[in-house]
Design a protein around this motif. Structure first.
Motif, PDB file in Angstrom:
ATOM      1  N   SER A  59     123.754 -28.749  74.741  1.00 26.80           N
ATOM      2  CA  SER A  59     124.118 -27.347  75.012  1.00 26.80           C
ATOM      3  C   SER A  59     125.498 -27.201  75.641  1.00 26.80           C
ATOM      4  O   SER A  59     125.724 -26.328  76.470  1.00 26.80           O
TER       5      SER A  59
ATOM      6  N   GLU B  47     121.295 -29.399  68.648  1.00 22.44           N
ATOM      7  CA  GLU B  47     120.940 -29.616  70.053  1.00 22.44           C
ATOM      8  C   GLU B  47     122.158 -29.564  70.977  1.00 22.44           C
ATOM      9  O   GLU B  47     122.005 -29.285  72.170  1.00 22.44           O
TER      10      GLU B  47
ATOM     11  N   SER C 202     123.397 -21.738  73.927  1.00 24.21           N
ATOM     12  CA  SER C 202     122.488 -20.700  73.431  1.00 24.21           C
ATOM     13  C   SER C 202     123.188 -19.723  72.488  1.00 24.21           C
ATOM     14  O   SER C 202     122.679 -19.407  71.409  1.00 24.21           O
TER      15      SER C 202
ATOM     16  N   LYS D  93     124.061 -21.456  69.202  1.00 23.33           N
ATOM     17  CA  LYS D  93     122.863 -21.626  68.368  1.00 23.33           C
ATOM     18  C   LYS D  93     122.530 -20.320  67.651  1.00 23.33           C
ATOM     19  O   LYS D  93     122.238 -20.310  66.444  1.00 23.33           O
ATOM     20  N   HIS D  94     122.541 -19.228  68.400  1.00 24.69           N
ATOM     21  CA  HIS D  94     122.203 -17.918  67.831  1.00 24.69           C
ATOM     22  C   HIS D  94     123.112 -17.598  66.643  1.00 24.69           C
ATOM     23  O   HIS D  94     122.639 -17.204  65.556  1.00 24.69           O
TER      24      HIS D  94
ATOM     25  N   ASN E 189     113.668 -24.426  64.563  1.00 28.82           N
ATOM     26  CA  ASN E 189     114.530 -24.568  65.727  1.00 28.82           C
ATOM     27  C   ASN E 189     114.557 -23.313  66.583  1.00 28.82           C
ATOM     28  O   ASN E 189     114.665 -23.400  67.816  1.00 28.82           O
TER      29      ASN E 189
ATOM     30  N   ASN F 257     111.500 -23.496  68.626  1.00 31.45           N
ATOM     31  CA  ASN F 257     111.673 -24.479  69.699  1.00 31.45           C
ATOM     32  C   ASN F 257     112.549 -23.924  70.817  1.00 31.45           C
ATOM     33  O   ASN F 257     112.323 -24.202  71.995  1.00 31.45           O
ATOM     34  N   GLN F 258     113.557 -23.153  70.437  1.00 27.41           N
ATOM     35  CA  GLN F 258     114.450 -22.575  71.438  1.00 27.41           C
ATOM     36  C   GLN F 258     113.705 -21.582  72.324  1.00 27.41           C
ATOM     37  O   GLN F 258     113.916 -21.533  73.543  1.00 27.41           O
TER      38      GLN F 258
ATOM     39  N   PHE G 224     117.992 -15.572  73.027  1.00 20.81           N
ATOM     40  CA  PHE G 224     116.700 -15.626  72.341  1.00 20.81           C
ATOM     41  C   PHE G 224     115.656 -14.803  73.093  1.00 20.81           C
ATOM     42  O   PHE G 224     114.487 -15.131  73.177  1.00 20.81           O
TER      43      PHE G 224
END
Length: 581
Positions: free
Chosen positions: A338, A382, A386, A389-390, A412, A415-416, A430
């Motif tokens: 992250s 990974e 955040s 990832k979004h 994923n 999982n997040q 998220f």
């Protein structure tokens, strides 16, 4: 006869000055010498060549014997000791410029079937000639260009078994190249240590640098290089790679200037393929890593390597793709989870590498590369924070057009959410409206009621799973999130039910028709077996399609089972919405 002919005129030549030999003298000497070689009288020719009184003759006229002598030495199953001795002597006494021109022409004209043998013989001779020259740089550059031109024509052995066999002699040529450059590398090193760099040093350094960078591109980028496999039995190409990196560290400024192009305007002049191979040798195989300064952040190293990773992954060669995947893994492993920010995703290399990973995952015919690309893809996810990832999930869902990849993204996302709940952090990308917006974009049937449910099975199943998970998670909280989830789920399951109804009806009918047709054909075959041409019936059956009927039956049954699984998840989601308590 040729030896006698040579001796008959030698008395007149001995009183002739070197600059006074005429064209007919050169022709006579050359004809006589070549005849000696052709008739196997190399011993007599050697005696003449070595006599002190004949040295001015040799210096002036013997260079023309070189091609024939090289050919003689290359002949297998033939004694060539005298020919080698003649070559060695001529290399030491004849005019260096003339010698170099002739020898380089021999390299350029090498018989493709004798490349390794020719290089093994010619390169030591050229080395000796160059070491006799006061100004070596130009000749060294020409020699290395000619050498690498020939090496590039040889197939690169892959995997290690072929390397050990070395059928085409590439490994022998690489060893010969290393032996050839060592005196010139040492000369640069000595001048650097003595702080007495001259113009010659300045000229030798870029020539050797060019040789090393070209070697990284060919053959090393195509070779299978693996530290673990080479621990017990060092391969010739592994040795070549380590020596090339050692030369670079010895003659060049610190390696970061080459691999990263830091403060080096000429870095762009070096092929990107060469720099990609250097990065692989440094960060994956750890060759020369002991002289690489540990001052660069992991994110910076990853950012610099992404350009090389993208290049390697964009090719279809197994050796290139494997190096790209390994370099990607090692670069990502240095980065903490992250820690990659959304700004990096806007960089071209960070945008293209995941796309290339997706292509390998979906299109590559080599199974172990597909599997490894999936591991790297997950590792990349990974390392994103955040927000990154979004944005990344949204981008991939719009561009992949592959249900398997889309199912990985949805998994994923789930999982997040789980990680977010465990951490107790209720604010982020998220949660809330941002997350709802993401769900509305991904929990859809891409082609509406015309969606192929079997083709999109992976994505659909993961969509239903995440809906069920989120509804169970939110049903006791009675928040706006619950209302939004119910709206998304109702819209999705309503359309999915329409698709399921049509698909189940179609496949059910197909299965029924198949089985009815099977019964009819079985009956016809039984009736015809006594008085009809059986072969004709078999041919007609083959014309129905390439897929056997039993296989068709299994495929149709499997499709119906899959639809039942989807429908059971739809029912469960509807139950959760109706009975949230």
């Amino acid at each position: 006869m040729a030896a006698n002919q040579l001796e008959d005129v030698v008395q007149r030549w001995r009183i002739t000055e070197e600059n006074d030999f005429k064209n007919e003298d050169h022709d006579l000497f050359l004809n006589a010498g070549l005849t000696c070689i052709a008739q196997g009288n190399s011993a007599q020719l050697l005696d003449f060549i070595k006599q002190e009184a004949n040295q001015h003759i040799v210096r002036s006229m013997a260079c023309g014997l070189l091609p024939a002598l090289v050919k003689e030495v290359l002949r297998k199953n033939h004694s060539c000791a005298h020919g080698e001795a003649i070559l060695d002597h001529l290399i030491l006494v004849c005019n260096v410029k003339e010698l170099l021109d002739i020898l380089l022409q021999q390299v350029n004209d090498i018989d493709p079937d004798a490349t390794a043998d020719s290089i093994t013989i010619l390169m030591p001779l050229i080395q000796t000639v160059l070491l006799r020259m006061e100004s070596k740089a130009s000749g060294l550059a020409s020699a290395l260009d000619s050498l690498q031109k020939q090496i590039s024509k040889l197939p690169v052995p892959y995997p290690h078994k072929q390397e050990q066999e070395d059928e085409y002699g590439l490994c022998r040529c690489c060893n010969a190249a290393l032996t050839f450059v060592q005196p010139f590398v040492q000369e640069v090193k000595n001048q650097h240590l003595n702080s007495a760099a001259t113009n010659q040093d300045t000229n030798l350094r870029p020539t050797l640098l060019k040789f090393c960078m070209a070697s990284l591109r060919e053959p090393l980028l195509q070779a299978q290089l693996d530290r673990e496999q080479n621990t017990m039995d060092k391969s010739p190409l592994w040795k070549f790679a380590t020596e090339i990196m050692a030369i670079l560290a010895m003659i060049q400024e610190p390696l970061p200037k080459l691999v990263f192009g830091i403060a080096v305007k000429s870095a762009a002049c070096h092929p990107i393929e060469s720099r990609a191979c250097m990065a692989y040798l440094l960060f994956v195989q750890l060759i020369a890593m002991e002289v690489f300064p540990a001052v660069f952040s992991p994110v910076f190293i990853l950012q610099c390597n992404m350009e090389y990773i993208n290049l390697l992954l964009s090719r279809k060669d197994e050796s290139w793709i494997l190096k790209g995947l390994d370099l990607n893994v090692k670069s990502l492993e240095r980065v903490t989870d992250s820690s990659l920010h959304v700004e990096l995703l806007e960089l071209k290399s960070f945008h293209e590498v995941p796309q290339n990973l997706v292509k390998i995952m979906t299109d590559c015919p080599i199974h172990h590369l597909k599997g490894k690309s999936l591991v790297v893809f997950q590792l990349f996810i990974e390392k994103l924070n955040s927000e990154a990832k979004h944005k990344f999930f949204r981008r991939i869902m719009k561009t992949s057009h592959h249900a398997g990849v889309e199912s990985i993204i949805i998994k994923n996302i789930k999982n997040q959410v789980e990680l977010l709940r465990k951490s107790g952090n209720q604010v982020g990308w998220f949660e809330g409206t941002r997350f709802v917006s993401l769900l509305r974009d991904i929990i859809i049937l891409p082609q509406g009621h015309e969606t192929d449910l079997l083709h999109g099975m992976d994505r659909i199943m993961e969509s239903l799973n995440i809906l069920r998970y989120l509804l169970l998670l939110e049903r006791e909280r009675c928040t706006r999130m619950w209302t939004d989830l119910c709206d998304i789920a109702n819209s999705y399951t309503k359309l999915l039910r329409v698709c399921l109804k049509m698909s189940k009806s179609y496949y059910g009918t197909e299965l029924q028709n198949l089985r009815e047709d099977k019964k009819i054909r079985a009956k016809e075959f039984k009736e015809a077996s006594g008085n009809r041409n059986v072969q004709r019936m078999i041919v007609n059956a083959e014309m129905l399609g390439s897929m056997p009927r039993d296989t068709q039956d299994k495929v149709l049954q499997c499709a119906l089972v899959t639809y039942d699984l989807m429908e059971s998840l739809v029912v469960r989601i509807e139950e959760i919405i109706k009975n949230p308590e």
